[in-house]
Design an enzyme around this catalytic site. Sequence first.
Site, PDB file in Angstrom:
ATOM      1  N   GLU A 115      38.755   3.157 -42.323  1.00  0.00           N
ATOM      2  CA  GLU A 115      40.158   3.445 -42.062  1.00  0.00           C
ATOM      3  C   GLU A 115      41.043   2.293 -42.541  1.00  0.00           C
ATOM      4  O   GLU A 115      40.751   1.133 -42.290  1.00  0.00           O
ATOM      5  CB  GLU A 115      40.340   3.653 -40.541  1.00  0.00           C
ATOM      6  CG  GLU A 115      41.710   4.078 -40.117  1.00  0.00           C
ATOM      7  CD  GLU A 115      42.466   2.969 -39.424  1.00  0.00           C
ATOM      8  OE1 GLU A 115      41.939   2.340 -38.495  1.00  0.00           O
ATOM      9  OE2 GLU A 115      43.620   2.704 -39.843  1.00  0.00           O
ATOM     10  N   ARG A 124      42.674  -5.002 -45.260  1.00  0.00           N
ATOM     11  CA  ARG A 124      41.638  -3.978 -45.389  1.00  0.00           C
ATOM     12  C   ARG A 124      41.712  -3.291 -46.749  1.00  0.00           C
ATOM     13  O   ARG A 124      40.686  -3.024 -47.377  1.00  0.00           O
ATOM     14  CB  ARG A 124      41.765  -2.942 -44.276  1.00  0.00           C
ATOM     15  CG  ARG A 124      41.357  -3.500 -42.926  1.00  0.00           C
ATOM     16  CD  ARG A 124      41.330  -2.418 -41.862  1.00  0.00           C
ATOM     17  NE  ARG A 124      40.853  -2.961 -40.594  1.00  0.00           N
ATOM     18  CZ  ARG A 124      40.624  -2.228 -39.515  1.00  0.00           C
ATOM     19  NH1 ARG A 124      40.835  -0.933 -39.528  1.00  0.00           N
ATOM     20  NH2 ARG A 124      40.200  -2.799 -38.405  1.00  0.00           N
ATOM     21  N   ARG A 140      35.934  -6.572 -39.811  1.00  0.00           N
ATOM     22  CA  ARG A 140      37.096  -5.695 -39.977  1.00  0.00           C
ATOM     23  C   ARG A 140      38.286  -6.146 -39.145  1.00  0.00           C
ATOM     24  O   ARG A 140      39.388  -5.646 -39.334  1.00  0.00           O
ATOM     25  CB  ARG A 140      36.788  -4.267 -39.502  1.00  0.00           C
ATOM     26  CG  ARG A 140      35.809  -3.468 -40.293  1.00  0.00           C
ATOM     27  CD  ARG A 140      35.805  -1.998 -39.853  1.00  0.00           C
ATOM     28  NE  ARG A 140      35.845  -1.806 -38.400  1.00  0.00           N
ATOM     29  CZ  ARG A 140      34.789  -1.930 -37.597  1.00  0.00           C
ATOM     30  NH1 ARG A 140      33.611  -2.262 -38.097  1.00  0.00           N
ATOM     31  NH2 ARG A 140      34.890  -1.727 -36.297  1.00  0.00           N
ATOM     32  N   HIS A 141      38.049  -7.035 -38.180  1.00  0.00           N
ATOM     33  CA  HIS A 141      39.085  -7.335 -37.199  1.00  0.00           C
ATOM     34  C   HIS A 141      39.673  -8.726 -37.334  1.00  0.00           C
ATOM     35  O   HIS A 141      38.978  -9.686 -37.656  1.00  0.00           O
ATOM     36  CB  HIS A 141      38.524  -7.157 -35.781  1.00  0.00           C
ATOM     37  CG  HIS A 141      38.342  -5.724 -35.390  1.00  0.00           C
ATOM     38  ND1 HIS A 141      37.158  -5.058 -35.572  1.00  0.00           N
ATOM     39  CD2 HIS A 141      39.211  -4.833 -34.845  1.00  0.00           C
ATOM     40  CE1 HIS A 141      37.288  -3.806 -35.143  1.00  0.00           C
ATOM     41  NE2 HIS A 141      38.518  -3.638 -34.708  1.00  0.00           N
ATOM     42  N   ARG A 171      46.822  -8.399 -32.233  1.00  0.00           N
ATOM     43  CA  ARG A 171      45.945  -7.651 -31.329  1.00  0.00           C
ATOM     44  C   ARG A 171      45.063  -8.635 -30.562  1.00  0.00           C
ATOM     45  O   ARG A 171      44.264  -9.342 -31.165  1.00  0.00           O
ATOM     46  CB  ARG A 171      45.035  -6.698 -32.126  1.00  0.00           C
ATOM     47  CG  ARG A 171      45.766  -5.744 -33.064  1.00  0.00           C
ATOM     48  CD  ARG A 171      46.277  -4.489 -32.373  1.00  0.00           C
ATOM     49  NE  ARG A 171      47.290  -3.818 -33.202  1.00  0.00           N
ATOM     50  CZ  ARG A 171      47.032  -2.833 -34.058  1.00  0.00           C
ATOM     51  NH1 ARG A 171      45.801  -2.389 -34.198  1.00  0.00           N
ATOM     52  NH2 ARG A 171      48.000  -2.286 -34.770  1.00  0.00           N
ATOM     53  N   GLU A 194      42.402  -8.521 -29.116  1.00  0.00           N
ATOM     54  CA  GLU A 194      41.170  -7.765 -28.960  1.00  0.00           C
ATOM     55  C   GLU A 194      40.007  -8.696 -29.251  1.00  0.00           C
ATOM     56  O   GLU A 194      39.977  -9.346 -30.292  1.00  0.00           O
ATOM     57  CB  GLU A 194      41.198  -6.625 -29.991  1.00  0.00           C
ATOM     58  CG  GLU A 194      40.300  -5.464 -29.691  1.00  0.00           C
ATOM     59  CD  GLU A 194      40.448  -4.386 -30.775  1.00  0.00           C
ATOM     60  OE1 GLU A 194      39.516  -3.593 -30.905  1.00  0.00           O
ATOM     61  OE2 GLU A 194      41.476  -4.374 -31.480  1.00  0.00           O
ATOM     62  N   SER A 207      46.954   4.441 -40.311  1.00  0.00           N
ATOM     63  CA  SER A 207      47.179   5.474 -39.306  1.00  0.00           C
ATOM     64  C   SER A 207      48.633   5.885 -39.395  1.00  0.00           C
ATOM     65  O   SER A 207      49.507   5.020 -39.554  1.00  0.00           O
ATOM     66  CB  SER A 207      46.915   4.935 -37.897  1.00  0.00           C
ATOM     67  OG  SER A 207      45.568   5.091 -37.576  1.00  0.00           O
TER      68      SER A 207
END
Lengths: 570, 570
Positions: free
Chosen positions: A490, A544, A341-342, A333, A335, A493
Site C-alpha cells: 500500500e 514508500r 515500512r514504518h 505516527r 506507533e 489511502s
Amino acid sequence: MAEPAPTAAPQDPAVAPAAAPAAGEEGAVSKKGAKKAEAKAKKEAEKARKAAEQAAKQAAAGGANSEDLAKDNYGEIKHTTRLSSENVHLREITEAHLGKTIKVRAWIQNARMQGAKMAFVELREEGNWTIQGVVGASPEGTPVSRQMVKYIGALKLESFVMVEAVVQKPLEPVKSTKVSNFELHLTKLYLVATAPEMLGLSLAPASRAVGRLDEEEVKEEGVEGLSITDTPVASLAVHLNNPAMHKRAPVSQAIADIRIAVEDLFCEYLRARRFKRFHPPALIGAASEGGANVFSLPYFGQNAYLAQSPQFYKQFEIAGGRKRVFCVGPVFRAENSNTPRHMTEFTGLDLEMEIDEHYHEVLHMLEGVLLHIFRGLAKDYSEEIELVRTVYPSDEFLLPEPGKEVRLTFAEGQKLLREEGPEEYRNVSDDEDMSTPQEKALGALIREKYKTDFYVLDKFPVEARPFYALPDPENPKVTNAYDFFMRGQEILSGGQRVHLPHELEATIRSKGLDPNQPGIKEYVDVFRSVGVPPHGGGGIGLDRVVAWYLNLPSVHLVCDYPRTPKRLAP
Amino acid sequence: MAEPAPTAAPQDPAVAPAAAPAAGEEGAVSKKGAKKAEAKAKKEAEKARKAAEQAAKQAAAGGANSEDLAKDNYGEIKHTTRLSSENVHLREITEAHLGKTIKVRAWIQNARMQGAKMAFVELREEGNWTIQGVVGASPEGTPVSRQMVKYIGALKLESFVMVEAVVQKPLEPVKSTKVSNFELHLTKLYLVATAPEMLGLSLAPASRAVGRLDEEEVKEEGVEGLSITDTPVASLAVHLNNPAMHKRAPVSQAIADIRIAVEDLFCEYLRARRFKRFHPPALIGAASEGGANVFSLPYFGQNAYLAQSPQFYKQFEIAGGRKRVFCVGPVFRAENSNTPRHMTEFTGLDLEMEIDEHYHEVLHMLEGVLLHIFRGLAKDYSEEIELVRTVYPSDEFLLPEPGKEVRLTFAEGQKLLREEGPEEYRNVSDDEDMSTPQEKALGALIREKYKTDFYVLDKFPVEARPFYALPDPENPKVTNAYDFFMRGQEILSGGQRVHLPHELEATIRSKGLDPNQPGIKEYVDVFRSVGVPPHGGGGIGLDRVVAWYLNLPSVHLVCDYPRTPKRLAP
C-alpha cells in the site's frame, strides 16, 4: 626526472560495483575515437616533456636550492588563498579544456603513491563525478616537489581539496572514474578540510547494499558466499550513524535525486490542474482521529498533539473555497512498529479536491499523478535507476497500458485471493481489512494476471475505514474509498469524504465516537458553519513510492533522516 | 407571466470594498462594445420571451395542473442527480456561451426575492469569481414555478449549489459581480450543501481588514469614524475561529495565492541553480541549540524535541556531498511571544550551499532569490496585490535598482542610527544586537536615504550570533553573518558556518556550551567524521516575507493555520 606518463590507475575493486556502470557509459568510445585520442595524448605528452626539460634547465641556471621549491603550491588552505584559474565542474570538462589549467574543488576518493615521485588521486564531486588526478615531481614547468607529491599521496580519504591542474588525455580511458577520457595533472593542491585517519564508514561499503536492517550496529559483514575482505557490507544502523559517508555514496545520491523527482512530478502535475498548495499545521489541539498512536506534548499549560495526517485541514481548505489543494509535509505516527515500512515521521504527499459528479474523478486524478510520476522517472531518471539497480537489483516496475488501469473492488480482490491465491486465503472475508501478507499475495496474483505492479483496490468495507469515509449510497456496507498499491504494498489511502454535517455525525457515532468531543467537534463545526461541496482526496507516502518503485529493502534508505521508535539521531 | 428582464441587482455595499476593483477591471468595456452587447441582449430577450409564450401555450394545451410543474428542477440534490449540460467555470464564460445552457457549481453569495415571481442570486466560484443569476417563473420554455423561485430566493448565504442556466447579456453591466457582462438565467438549481441560518462570520466582515489582533473574540466593531452598521469588522480571533468563511473572503484567497507564489518562486530560482530539495526531520533527539524555547515530548521511553530550525541538517547535507540544498517546512519555537510577528510553528524557506571563495556568494544568492520573488510578485500578482491593498492599504514595496543593492555592515547600521536616528539611539553599541524598534527606525532611515525597503545588515557581532556562525578571520569581534530586512523588519538570518571541527569546538566553548554534550556532540561528530567544505546559508520566514511585502498587520493573516501560545485550533 621522468614526467608522469598519462596512465590509468588500477581500479579499486571495493568501489567498483557502484562506480562501474557510470564509468562504463562514459568510457564507451568508438575505435576511431580511441585512436584519435591516443594520437592527441602522445602529442600532449611530448609537449609536457619539453616543458619539463625547460623548467629543469631554468632551475639549474637560476641556481635554485634543493629545498621545497613547491612549498606554496600545496598544504592547508589559508583564508586568503585564491586561485585565478577557471573553476570547472567535473561534469563540464570537454575536449576544449585539453591542455588548459583549471581549478577544481572535490573530495579525495583515493590517494596513493606510485614510487617516490608520483602520486595518483581520485577526485569526486557532485555525487558520483570522479576523475583521476596525477602529480609527479616537476612536470610542465610548475614547481612540484617530492614533498608535495608525498603530501598528496598521503591525503586522508574523503578530505576536501582545492586543486589547480592541467587537463590531459590519459593514454587509455580510466576505468575507475566516471570521467574516463580526461585526467588532471595537478600543479597545486590545497587541503580545505581533512578527514580523520579512520572513517566510521568508508565509501566502498557505503556504496553497497546495506546488511542488517534492524538497529544492530554491524560494521562489516560478508556478502553471502563471499568472504568479508572481498566485499564488506555495513548494517543499516552503521549507514545511518555515519550520515555524511552514507549520503556521499553514489547509490544514496541517486535515491535522493529520485525522491526529489517524485515530489516535483507530484507538484507539477497538480499545479497544472489548478491545485493550490497549502501548509497544514503539525501542532494540533486535540488527538483528532481517535487518540491512538498520536504524539502528545505540553504546550503552554495545555496539551498539543502532532498531526497524524493533514486530513481535516485539507477538508477545511475545501470548505474555505480552495476547490483543489495539495500539501507536502511531515506527518507523525506514535506507533511502535519496527519494520522496514514504518517511520514515526514521514513525508506525506496529499491532495483533496471538489467532486463534481462522482468520486472516481478523484481516483482518476490520483492514478494520473502516480502514472505521471512513474513515466517521468522512466523518462528522465534511467541513469539513476540503473545505478540503484547495480546495488539493489529489481525487476522492471510494470505499468498498466494506458486505458487498461487495473481497478478492482476490495471484494473482487478478496475473491481473486480466495479463488487463485495461496491455501491460507481460501476463506478471506469481504468485510474485513487485508493483512500485509494478504496484500502482497494479491499483488503477485495481479502482476501475473494483469502484468502491472500498480493497481487500485476500491470500495473498502466500512469497518476498515475512518469515520470521514463516505459510505457508498447504494451499498452502505462499503465506502467510496480505495487504496493504491505498488508491488503488492500500500502506498496511498483515499476516498470520498462525508460532507454533510448530519451524515458526519452519524458516521462518527457509528465508530463509537462523540461528534462533540474535543478535536472532533471543531472538525464537524466547519461542516455545520457553511455549505461544503462533495470532495475527496488521498495521501501518498513519499518514501514508500520511492522504495517500492526501486524495490529497496526499507523506506529508511529513502527518507533523508529516518525516525523510528529507536532512532531520533542524527 | 413577465419574463425576467436582464437587470443589474443592486450592489451590496458590504461586499463592495473587496469585490469592486476586480469587477471594475472586468466591467471596462468600450462604448462600441456596450452598444453591440445591448443590441445582442435585446435580441436574446425577445427570443426568450417567445419561448416563454410557447411554453405557456403548451402547458395550457396539455392541461397541466397548477401544482408545482418545476418540482424536479430544484431542491436538495440526490446522489443520482446528473445534469448533462456543459460544466463551465465562471472565469471561462465568453460571448460564445450566449444563449447556451451551462452547468455551474458555486456558492450562494447573495439571494433575494424581487416581488413574488423573480429572485436574484449572486453565485461565487474559485475565490472571487462572481456572477448574477436570475430566476423568474416559467421563462424560456423550462418549467419554473413560483415555489421554485421562492426556494431560490430563500437560499441560505454560503450554501453550495449546482445550477443549470442559460447565459444571457444583462441590460447593463452588473456592478456587484466580477463577471459583469453576462448573467445566468436559472432553469434548474439543486442544493448540494446548505449553510446554516446564521453564519459565524459573514462574507462582508470576512472581506474587510480585521479588527483587534489579540485573541479577544470581538465579532463586530465599527471602523474609526463610521458606525457599526455601516462597516462591521470582526476581530482576528473571530476570523480564525471561522476558518471556512475567513478563507472564502477574496482578500484571504489573494493572500494565500501570493504566499504560494513566494514559495514557488523561491524553489524555482534555487532549482535552476542546481539546489536540491531535502526534508529535515521535525523530531530530533536533543535540544540542539542550547535548549531554550524548544518543545519537548515523550518518545518511546526517551525525550524528543521539535526542531527549531533545519540548521544542523542543512549542514549534514553539505557534509554528505549535496553541494547546494534547500528545504521548505515547519519549524517550531516554544516561545511565549504574543505578537503579530511570532508563531510557535511557521514555514521556513531554507538554503545552504558550498562556498567557493567568499561567503558573499551566499549573501548574493539569498539576495538574488528574494529579488526574484519580489519581481515575480510585481510581474504576475498585481491583481492580487491590488485586491489586498483595497483592504490593507500599503505603500509600494521599494526595491533597490539592480546593482545598487544596499548592504551595510551592522556597525554601519548602528552608526547611521547614532548619527541620523531618533534621540534614544544616540549611544547604540556595535557589539550588541539590535532591538525590534531599533531595526524599524533603521529601516525608515534606509528607506529615506537609499529608497529601498529591502536591504542587508552584514557582519553581526559575535555576541549576537549562535556558535555555528563563523567569526570573520580578519576581525574576530564580528561574524560572517547577516540579517535581511523588509520595511525595517527582519525576515532572514544567515551566514557562513564554522566547518572545521576544532574551530567549531572553540566557538561552542566560547558560548559556554560543551562540544560533547548530547545534541551538540552528534553535530560536531559529523565535522569530525569527514572533510566538510566551507559553506553558508540562510533561513527565511515565509509568512513574514508575505506579511511585510503586503504591509499586513500580522503574520497570522498569512499562515494557513497560525499557531500561537494561545491558539492550537482549528
